[in-house]
Design a protein around this motif. Sequence first.
Motif, PDB file in Angstrom:
ATOM      1  N   LYS A  46       1.073  -1.241  -0.187  1.00 33.30           N
ATOM      2  CA  LYS A  46       0.379  -0.024  -0.238  1.00 33.30           C
ATOM      3  C   LYS A  46       0.768   1.031  -0.176  1.00 33.30           C
ATOM      4  CE  LYS A  46      -3.342  -2.501  -0.364  1.00 33.30           C
ATOM      5  NZ  LYS A  46      -3.938  -2.498  -2.156  1.00 33.30           N
ATOM      6  N   ILE A  47       1.901   1.329   0.524  1.00 33.39           N
ATOM      7  CA  ILE A  47       2.921   2.604   0.683  1.00 33.39           C
ATOM      8  C   ILE A  47       3.205   3.123  -0.534  1.00 33.39           C
ATOM      9  CG2 ILE A  47       4.662   3.097   1.229  1.00 33.39           C
ATOM     10  CD1 ILE A  47       3.720   2.993   3.126  1.00 33.39           C
ATOM     11  N   LEU A  48       3.804   1.532  -1.843  1.00 31.64           N
ATOM     12  CA  LEU A  48       4.382   1.743  -2.980  1.00 31.64           C
ATOM     13  C   LEU A  48       2.683   2.334  -3.776  1.00 31.64           C
ATOM     14  CD1 LEU A  48       6.049  -2.014  -3.758  1.00 31.64           C
ATOM     15  CD2 LEU A  48       6.661   1.173  -3.430  1.00 31.64           C
ATOM     16  N   GLU A  49       1.135   2.014  -3.447  1.00 34.81           N
ATOM     17  CA  GLU A  49       0.879   2.287  -4.090  1.00 34.81           C
ATOM     18  C   GLU A  49       0.501   3.792  -3.857  1.00 34.81           C
ATOM     19  OE1 GLU A  49      -3.214  -0.154  -5.276  1.00 34.81           O
ATOM     20  OE2 GLU A  49      -2.487  -1.573  -3.790  1.00 34.81           O
ATOM     21  N   ILE A  50       0.215   4.202  -2.985  1.00 30.48           N
ATOM     22  CA  ILE A  50       0.541   5.580  -1.862  1.00 30.48           C
ATOM     23  C   ILE A  50       1.927   6.777  -3.137  1.00 30.48           C
ATOM     24  CG2 ILE A  50       0.194   7.127  -0.734  1.00 30.48           C
ATOM     25  CD1 ILE A  50      -0.864   4.886   1.544  1.00 30.48           C
ATOM     26  N   SER A  51       2.261   5.728  -2.963  1.00 32.88           N
ATOM     27  CA  SER A  51       3.229   6.684  -4.001  1.00 32.88           C
ATOM     28  C   SER A  51       3.195   6.925  -5.199  1.00 32.88           C
ATOM     29  CB  SER A  51       5.114   6.257  -3.356  1.00 32.88           C
ATOM     30  OG  SER A  51       4.901   5.136  -4.238  1.00 32.88           O
ATOM     31  N   ARG A  52       2.798   6.043  -5.776  1.00 35.72           N
ATOM     32  CA  ARG A  52       2.288   6.246  -7.238  1.00 35.72           C
ATOM     33  C   ARG A  52       0.974   7.437  -7.464  1.00 35.72           C
ATOM     34  NH1 ARG A  52       2.963  -0.101  -7.521  1.00 35.72           N
ATOM     35  NH2 ARG A  52       4.744  -0.722  -7.540  1.00 35.72           N
ATOM     36  N   ILE A  53       0.270   6.845  -7.030  1.00 38.24           N
ATOM     37  CA  ILE A  53      -0.629   7.488  -6.315  1.00 38.24           C
ATOM     38  C   ILE A  53      -0.849   8.828  -6.851  1.00 38.24           C
ATOM     39  CG2 ILE A  53      -2.640   8.559  -5.148  1.00 38.24           C
ATOM     40  CD1 ILE A  53      -3.254   5.324  -5.254  1.00 38.24           C
ATOM     41  N   TYR A  54       0.428   9.593  -5.361  1.00 38.73           N
ATOM     42  CA  TYR A  54       0.780  11.021  -5.439  1.00 38.73           C
ATOM     43  C   TYR A  54       1.912  11.245  -5.859  1.00 38.73           C
ATOM     44  CZ  TYR A  54      -2.655  10.730  -1.308  1.00 38.73           C
ATOM     45  OH  TYR A  54      -3.661  10.743  -1.038  1.00 38.73           O
ATOM     46  N   GLY A  55       2.402  10.806  -7.069  1.00 34.83           N
ATOM     47  CA  GLY A  55       3.578  10.474  -7.482  1.00 34.83           C
ATOM     48  C   GLY A  55       4.255  11.218  -6.457  1.00 34.83           C
ATOM     49  N   ILE A  56       5.097  10.592  -5.858  1.00 28.75           N
ATOM     50  CA  ILE A  56       6.154  11.131  -4.521  1.00 28.75           C
ATOM     51  C   ILE A  56       6.860   9.501  -4.320  1.00 28.75           C
ATOM     52  CG2 ILE A  56       4.886  12.375  -3.706  1.00 28.75           C
ATOM     53  CD1 ILE A  56       3.834  11.059  -1.507  1.00 28.75           C
ATOM     54  N   SER A  57       8.279  10.447  -3.915  1.00 20.69           N
ATOM     55  CA  SER A  57       8.891   8.933  -3.488  1.00 20.69           C
ATOM     56  C   SER A  57       8.311   8.281  -1.898  1.00 20.69           C
ATOM     57  CB  SER A  57      10.060   9.289  -3.118  1.00 20.69           C
ATOM     58  OG  SER A  57      10.470   9.825  -2.136  1.00 20.69           O
ATOM     59  N   THR A  58       9.095   7.313  -2.307  1.00 22.47           N
ATOM     60  CA  THR A  58       8.295   5.707  -0.778  1.00 22.47           C
ATOM     61  C   THR A  58       9.068   6.253   0.329  1.00 22.47           C
ATOM     62  OG1 THR A  58       9.951   4.277  -1.803  1.00 22.47           O
ATOM     63  CG2 THR A  58       7.857   4.274  -2.076  1.00 22.47           C
ATOM     64  N   ASP A  59      10.386   7.309  -0.123  1.00 19.70           N
ATOM     65  CA  ASP A  59      11.525   8.121   1.314  1.00 19.70           C
ATOM     66  C   ASP A  59      10.529   8.418   1.881  1.00 19.70           C
ATOM     67  OD1 ASP A  59      13.912   5.866   0.136  1.00 19.70           O
ATOM     68  OD2 ASP A  59      14.633   7.545  -0.603  1.00 19.70           O
ATOM     69  N   TYR A  60      10.544   9.569   1.257  1.00 20.32           N
ATOM     70  CA  TYR A  60       9.376  10.945   1.716  1.00 20.32           C
ATOM     71  C   TYR A  60       8.197  10.319   2.477  1.00 20.32           C
ATOM     72  CZ  TYR A  60       6.346  14.395   3.046  1.00 20.32           C
ATOM     73  OH  TYR A  60       5.323  15.346   3.603  1.00 20.32           O
ATOM     74  N   LEU A  61       7.910   9.130   2.582  1.00 23.44           N
ATOM     75  CA  LEU A  61       6.864   8.925   3.313  1.00 23.44           C
ATOM     76  C   LEU A  61       7.290   7.852   4.477  1.00 23.44           C
ATOM     77  CD1 LEU A  61       4.296   6.859   0.390  1.00 23.44           C
ATOM     78  CD2 LEU A  61       3.580   8.764   2.182  1.00 23.44           C
ATOM     79  N   LEU A  62       8.270   7.241   3.713  1.00 26.59           N
ATOM     80  CA  LEU A  62       8.931   6.595   5.215  1.00 26.59           C
ATOM     81  C   LEU A  62       9.823   7.238   5.512  1.00 26.59           C
ATOM     82  CD1 LEU A  62       9.179   3.433   3.430  1.00 26.59           C
ATOM     83  CD2 LEU A  62       7.520   3.454   4.502  1.00 26.59           C
ATOM     84  N   LYS A  63      10.768   7.775   6.128  1.00 32.85           N
ATOM     85  CA  LYS A  63      11.701   8.581   6.870  1.00 32.85           C
ATOM     86  C   LYS A  63      10.998   9.834   6.899  1.00 32.85           C
ATOM     87  CE  LYS A  63      15.922   7.309   3.943  1.00 32.85           C
ATOM     88  NZ  LYS A  63      16.320   8.060   2.699  1.00 32.85           N
ATOM     89  N   ASP A  64      11.046   9.921   8.235  1.00 32.84           N
ATOM     90  CA  ASP A  64      10.523  10.737   9.435  1.00 32.84           C
ATOM     91  C   ASP A  64      11.259  12.523   9.444  1.00 32.84           C
ATOM     92  OD1 ASP A  64       8.487   8.365  10.632  1.00 32.84           O
ATOM     93  OD2 ASP A  64       9.266   8.464  12.189  1.00 32.84           O
ATOM     94  N   GLU A  65      12.902  12.412   9.747  1.00 28.96           N
ATOM     95  CA  GLU A  65      13.454  12.960   8.977  1.00 28.96           C
ATOM     96  C   GLU A  65      13.076  14.000   7.548  1.00 28.96           C
ATOM     97  OE1 GLU A  65      15.751  10.188   7.253  1.00 28.96           O
ATOM     98  OE2 GLU A  65      14.571   9.829   9.002  1.00 28.96           O
TER      99      GLU A  65
END
Length: 123
Positions: A46-65
Amino acid sequence: MILSEKLLTLRTRAGLSQEELAEKLNVSRQSVSKWESGASIPGIDKILEISRIYGISTDYLLKDEMEELPGEVVADVYHPEEVREISVETATEYLSAVREGARRIALGVGLLCIRRDIAILGS
């Protein structure tokens, strides 16, 4: 910023309701609500799908910093017909080739260092 905050921010900036996002991800609205409240976290698929839907990297989603939200968030960037699927075997072969290449590069760098050390000692 933590994952739950990022998910809420992305969804609202894209102008989607929890129900609309849930439909795109093929999950319940309650799942989206739990992710956004921090009560649970989405699986990696789902993280992968979310990143595709919004056109953002999984790094942005997963890295708190990583605080900075990418420019404009637009839903539906992901087009499943454009995704190329590969087999596990192909992925494994690719990773093996990358590892072998990394070993060769490391060996080459090591040999250059030894050569340099020999040249320094010989002077």
